[in-house]
Scaffold this active site. Structure first.
Site, short mmCIF file in Angstrom:
data_model
loop_
_atom_site.label_atom_id
_atom_site.label_comp_id
_atom_site.label_asym_id
_atom_site.label_seq_id
_atom_site.Cartn_x
_atom_site.Cartn_y
_atom_site.Cartn_z
N ARG A 59 0.14 -20.00 -46.90
CA ARG A 59 0.69 -19.02 -45.95
C ARG A 59 -0.40 -18.50 -45.00
O ARG A 59 -0.13 -18.25 -43.82
CB ARG A 59 1.34 -17.87 -46.73
CG ARG A 59 2.62 -18.36 -47.43
CD ARG A 59 3.25 -17.29 -48.29
NE ARG A 59 3.53 -16.09 -47.56
CZ ARG A 59 3.59 -14.87 -48.10
NH1 ARG A 59 3.39 -14.69 -49.39
NH2 ARG A 59 3.84 -13.82 -47.36
N HIS A 109 1.65 -3.42 -47.14
CA HIS A 109 1.59 -4.43 -48.19
C HIS A 109 0.37 -5.34 -48.06
O HIS A 109 0.36 -6.45 -48.62
CB HIS A 109 2.88 -5.27 -48.21
CG HIS A 109 4.08 -4.49 -48.68
ND1 HIS A 109 5.38 -4.90 -48.49
CD2 HIS A 109 4.17 -3.32 -49.37
CE1 HIS A 109 6.22 -4.03 -49.02
NE2 HIS A 109 5.51 -3.04 -49.55
#
Ligand code: BJW
Length: 232
Positions: A59, A109
């Site tokens: 990612r 996050h």
């Protein structure tokens, strides 16, 4: 709606979807291909660190190829132009808001492009893979993990976010499913303090009923139109 001075904008994976970054819970999203408990919990990381580090390496590589889209650009334009208080709280770990130019931004996050050393607690800007266990630049221990918030961990800068939500006149949620707390609870706090609440989303979120207003469509269309109307 009374006059607006203080704005909090919560963004989720939907704001980056049209930049080619996978969402989590939409059809074809990351959680259809990976079990949350395997790749997004401290317990999963302790069980199989190689799997988790490879998941994040893949990612991290993808987000570096992606470009900000018209929604990121519009929010950066609003950030630059708005004279009152404004805070963009993103749940996303990509860096597309800042690459578009947003400055008043919190990554609740965490961030893909940051590594956190479990041995010395140092955080380091990190663009490369972690699966081969590189040494921490600060202490040389091979104990780096992605600097992201997994389930059961405390999201970042919660005091600052909470203060901004409690002080806002307008709360806008963009491209998030409302499935994850504490972010999913911000709309309730914003309503409690009397803010106007607006959802911009492709599909209604789980908490859609909590919003005064919900506009449905792709972020690259809805967000520039909303920013234009706010600044006009
Ligand atoms: C478009 C679009 C387009 C698509 N245009 N839109 C029981 C009840 C309540 C809470 C809990 C509970 N049991 C456990 C909890 C707490 C837990 C939790 O919420 N669990 C739920 C499963 C219920 N939360 C936590 O553990 C958090 N920590 C915590 O609570 O600490 C204690 C605490 C106490 C008191 C105060 C504060 C804290 C930590 C949560 C960590 C979440 N981590 C992840 C991974 C981050 C790293 C990574 O990226 O890998 O964060 S999970 C994942 O979900 C990621 C996201 O940020 C987050 C939210 O996802 P998001 O952004 O909403 O994406 P999707 O895919 O869900 O939705 C996409 C949306 O886009 C959809 O709405 C589409 O319509 C839209 N869309 N294309 C516009 N083109």
């Amino acid at each position: 709606m009374n006059s607006i001075r203080n704005i909090v904008i919560l963004t989720g994976a939907g704001v980056s979807a049209e930049s080619g970054i996978d969402t989590f819970r939409s059809a074809g999203g990351l959680w259809e291909r990976h079990r949350i408990e395997d790749v997004a919990t401290p317990e999963g990381f302790a069980r199989d660190p190689d799997l988790v580090l490879r998941f994040y390496d893949m990612r991290r590589e993808n987000i570096q190829k992606a470009q900000p889209n018209a929604a990121h650009d519009a929010l950066a334009r609003l950030d630059a132009a708005w004279e009152g208080n404004l805070l963009i709280v993103t749940q996303n770990v990509d860096d597309l808001h800042e690459r578009a130019g947003a400055k008043r931004l919190i990554h609740m996050h965490g961030e893909h492009l940051s590594a956190w050393c479990a041995a010395c607690d140092a955080r380091t800007v990190w663009r490369d893979p972690l699966a081969h266990r590189p040494p921490c630049p600060a202490c040389a221990t091979p104990a780096l993990r992605p600097d992201v918030v997994w389930f059961g961990e405390m999201p970042y800068q919660m005091d600052e976010i909470d203060a901004a939500v409690r002080d806002c006149d307008l709360f806008v949620s963009i491209g998030t499913s409302g499935a994850v707390y504490p972010a999913a609870g911000f709309v309730r706090t914003a309503r409690h303090v009397g803010a106007h609440t607006l959802e911009l989303n492709l599909d209604p979120s789980q908490g859609s009923i909590m919003f005064h207003e919900c506009r449905l469509g792709p972020a690259t269309e809805l967000v520039p139109a909303w920013v234009d109307s706010l600044l006009s």
